[in-house]
Motif scaffolding. Structure first.
Motif, mmCIF file in Angstrom:
data_model
loop_
_atom_site.group_PDB
_atom_site.id
_atom_site.type_symbol
_atom_site.label_atom_id
_atom_site.label_comp_id
_atom_site.label_asym_id
_atom_site.label_seq_id
_atom_site.Cartn_x
_atom_site.Cartn_y
_atom_site.Cartn_z
ATOM 1 N N SER A 20 -76.061 35.408 -27.084
ATOM 2 C CA SER A 20 -75.817 36.782 -27.504
ATOM 3 C C SER A 20 -74.478 36.887 -28.226
ATOM 4 O O SER A 20 -73.671 35.962 -28.206
ATOM 5 N N ASN A 21 -74.261 38.037 -28.835
ATOM 6 C CA ASN A 21 -72.975 38.317 -29.466
ATOM 7 C C ASN A 21 -71.858 38.321 -28.421
ATOM 8 O O ASN A 21 -70.741 37.890 -28.697
ATOM 9 N N ALA A 22 -72.177 38.777 -27.218
ATOM 10 C CA ALA A 22 -71.187 38.785 -26.132
ATOM 11 C C ALA A 22 -70.755 37.358 -25.797
ATOM 12 O O ALA A 22 -69.575 37.106 -25.531
ATOM 13 N N ASP A 23 -71.697 36.404 -25.819
ATOM 14 C CA ASP A 23 -71.356 35.002 -25.584
ATOM 15 C C ASP A 23 -70.401 34.500 -26.672
ATOM 16 O O ASP A 23 -69.437 33.803 -26.387
ATOM 17 N N LEU A 24 -70.688 34.838 -27.912
ATOM 18 C CA LEU A 24 -69.846 34.400 -29.021
ATOM 19 C C LEU A 24 -68.436 34.985 -28.900
ATOM 20 O O LEU A 24 -67.446 34.285 -29.128
ATOM 21 N N GLN A 26 -67.018 35.734 -26.116
ATOM 22 C CA GLN A 26 -66.411 34.990 -25.008
ATOM 23 C C GLN A 26 -65.886 33.640 -25.483
ATOM 24 O O GLN A 26 -64.800 33.213 -25.104
ATOM 25 N N VAL A 27 -66.652 32.956 -26.341
ATOM 26 C CA VAL A 27 -66.203 31.678 -26.906
ATOM 27 C C VAL A 27 -64.902 31.893 -27.674
ATOM 28 O O VAL A 27 -63.941 31.132 -27.510
ATOM 29 N N LYS A 28 -64.855 32.924 -28.500
ATOM 30 C CA LYS A 28 -63.643 33.212 -29.282
ATOM 31 C C LYS A 28 -62.445 33.467 -28.375
ATOM 32 O O LYS A 28 -61.340 33.005 -28.647
ATOM 33 N N THR A 29 -62.673 34.176 -27.291
ATOM 34 C CA THR A 29 -61.596 34.478 -26.344
ATOM 35 C C THR A 29 -61.092 33.202 -25.675
ATOM 36 O O THR A 29 -59.878 33.002 -25.542
ATOM 37 N N ILE A 30 -62.005 32.337 -25.286
ATOM 38 C CA ILE A 30 -61.618 31.075 -24.653
ATOM 39 C C ILE A 30 -60.823 30.215 -25.630
ATOM 40 O O ILE A 30 -59.766 29.686 -25.287
ATOM 41 N N ILE A 31 -61.330 30.077 -26.853
ATOM 42 C CA ILE A 31 -60.645 29.275 -27.869
ATOM 43 C C ILE A 31 -59.237 29.827 -28.127
ATOM 44 O O ILE A 31 -58.268 29.066 -28.245
ATOM 45 N N ALA A 32 -59.103 31.132 -28.201
ATOM 46 C CA ALA A 32 -57.804 31.763 -28.475
ATOM 47 C C ALA A 32 -56.795 31.512 -27.358
ATOM 48 O O ALA A 32 -55.583 31.587 -27.585
ATOM 49 N N SER A 41 -64.756 25.791 -35.482
ATOM 50 C CA SER A 41 -65.912 26.395 -36.139
ATOM 51 C C SER A 41 -67.104 26.266 -35.203
ATOM 52 O O SER A 41 -67.140 25.405 -34.318
ATOM 53 N N HIS A 42 -68.076 27.144 -35.422
ATOM 54 C CA HIS A 42 -69.273 27.142 -34.594
ATOM 55 C C HIS A 42 -70.484 27.294 -35.500
ATOM 56 O O HIS A 42 -70.527 28.208 -36.314
ATOM 57 N N ASP A 43 -71.437 26.411 -35.376
ATOM 58 C CA ASP A 43 -72.638 26.433 -36.211
ATOM 59 C C ASP A 43 -73.828 26.907 -35.384
ATOM 60 O O ASP A 43 -74.454 26.122 -34.680
ATOM 61 N N LEU A 44 -74.123 28.201 -35.460
ATOM 62 C CA LEU A 44 -75.236 28.773 -34.701
ATOM 63 C C LEU A 44 -76.598 28.380 -35.278
ATOM 64 O O LEU A 44 -77.610 28.496 -34.612
ATOM 65 N N GLU A 45 -76.621 27.905 -36.532
ATOM 66 C CA GLU A 45 -77.868 27.486 -37.180
ATOM 67 C C GLU A 45 -78.321 26.112 -36.683
ATOM 68 O O GLU A 45 -79.495 25.792 -36.725
ATOM 69 N N ASP A 46 -77.372 25.290 -36.256
ATOM 70 C CA ASP A 46 -77.682 23.941 -35.787
ATOM 71 C C ASP A 46 -78.439 24.017 -34.462
ATOM 72 O O ASP A 46 -78.152 24.877 -33.631
ATOM 73 N N VAL A 47 -79.363 23.101 -34.245
ATOM 74 C CA VAL A 47 -80.140 23.088 -33.008
ATOM 75 C C VAL A 47 -79.240 22.947 -31.777
ATOM 76 O O VAL A 47 -79.549 23.484 -30.716
ATOM 77 N N SER A 60 -61.242 18.700 -24.180
ATOM 78 C CA SER A 60 -62.696 18.864 -24.112
ATOM 79 C C SER A 60 -63.177 19.268 -22.719
ATOM 80 O O SER A 60 -63.979 20.199 -22.582
ATOM 81 N N GLU A 61 -62.696 18.596 -21.698
ATOM 82 C CA GLU A 61 -63.136 18.909 -20.330
ATOM 83 C C GLU A 61 -62.715 20.325 -19.918
ATOM 84 O O GLU A 61 -63.487 21.045 -19.281
ATOM 85 N N GLU A 62 -61.494 20.700 -20.300
ATOM 86 C CA GLU A 62 -61.007 22.036 -19.952
ATOM 87 C C GLU A 62 -61.827 23.125 -20.631
ATOM 88 O O GLU A 62 -62.174 24.140 -20.010
ATOM 89 N N VAL A 63 -62.138 22.917 -21.915
ATOM 90 C CA VAL A 63 -62.935 23.908 -22.649
ATOM 91 C C VAL A 63 -64.334 24.009 -22.044
ATOM 92 O O VAL A 63 -64.848 25.112 -21.853
ATOM 93 N N ILE A 64 -64.939 22.868 -21.724
ATOM 94 C CA ILE A 64 -66.268 22.865 -21.097
ATOM 95 C C ILE A 64 -66.229 23.657 -19.794
ATOM 96 O O ILE A 64 -67.108 24.482 -19.531
ATOM 97 N N THR A 65 -65.220 23.412 -18.978
ATOM 98 C CA THR A 65 -65.088 24.135 -17.707
ATOM 99 C C THR A 65 -64.960 25.630 -17.937
ATOM 100 O O THR A 65 -65.629 26.430 -17.261
ATOM 101 N N ASP A 66 -64.126 26.027 -18.888
ATOM 102 C CA ASP A 66 -63.946 27.455 -19.190
ATOM 103 C C ASP A 66 -65.251 28.086 -19.695
ATOM 104 O O ASP A 66 -65.588 29.213 -19.310
ATOM 105 N N LEU A 67 -65.956 27.370 -20.572
ATOM 106 C CA LEU A 67 -67.225 27.902 -21.074
ATOM 107 C C LEU A 67 -68.233 28.064 -19.940
ATOM 108 O O LEU A 67 -68.881 29.108 -19.814
ATOM 109 N N LYS A 68 -68.358 27.046 -19.104
ATOM 110 C CA LYS A 68 -69.325 27.109 -17.995
ATOM 111 C C LYS A 68 -68.966 28.204 -17.007
ATOM 112 O O LYS A 68 -69.844 28.890 -16.497
ATOM 113 N N THR A 69 -67.667 28.391 -16.755
ATOM 114 C CA THR A 69 -67.216 29.462 -15.867
ATOM 115 C C THR A 69 -67.624 30.825 -16.423
ATOM 116 O O THR A 69 -67.908 31.757 -15.666
ATOM 117 N N SER A 70 -67.677 30.926 -17.751
ATOM 118 C CA SER A 70 -68.067 32.178 -18.411
ATOM 119 C C SER A 70 -69.583 32.296 -18.590
ATOM 120 O O SER A 70 -70.057 33.217 -19.234
#
Length: 85
Positions: A20-24, A26-32, A41-47, A60-70
Motif C-alpha cells: 500500500s501507499n502507507a507501506d511506501l 513507512q519505507v521512506k520514514t525508515i530510510i530517512a 531507490s525503490h522499483d515497485l514494477e520489479d517482481v 542491511s540487517e538493521e534496515v531489514i529488522t526495521d522494515l519487518k518491525t513495521s
C-alpha cells in the motif's frame, strides 16, 4: 590518503513486499532515519520490488529488522562495495 568522497560505499539490494501507499511511506520514514544513507531507490514494477540503498556502512540487517518491525516483508538480495580492489 583517501578523501571522504573516495571512501567506498555499500550498495544494499533488498527485495520487499509493498502492499500500500502507507507501506511506501513507512519505507521512506525508515530510510530517512539513517544518516549514513546517501541515496536510495525503490522499483515497485520489479517482481521483487527491489529497494536499492547506497550507504556508508553495511546496514542491511538493521534496515531489514526495521522494515519487518513495521510489517513490511523484506530480504537481502545482495550487498557489495563498488570500486573495491
Amino acid at each position: 590518503m583517501m578523501k571522504p568522497e573516495d571512501t567506498p560505499q555499500f550498495i544494499i539490494v533488498l527485495s520487499t513486499v509493498i502492499r500500500s501507499n502507507a507501506d511506501l511511506i513507512q519505507v521512506k520514514t525508515i530510510i530517512a532515519s539513517y544518516k549514513c544513507i546517501s541515496r536510495w531507490s525503490h522499483d515497485l514494477e520489479d517482481v521483487d520490488q527491489v529497494l536499492r540503498i547506497l550507504a556508508d556502512d553495511n546496514i542491511s540487517e538493521e534496515v531489514i529488522t526495521d522494515l519487518k518491525t513495521s510489517g513490511i516483508a523484506a530480504a537481502i538480495m545482495e550487498v557489495f562495495i563498488p570500486n573495491c580492489r
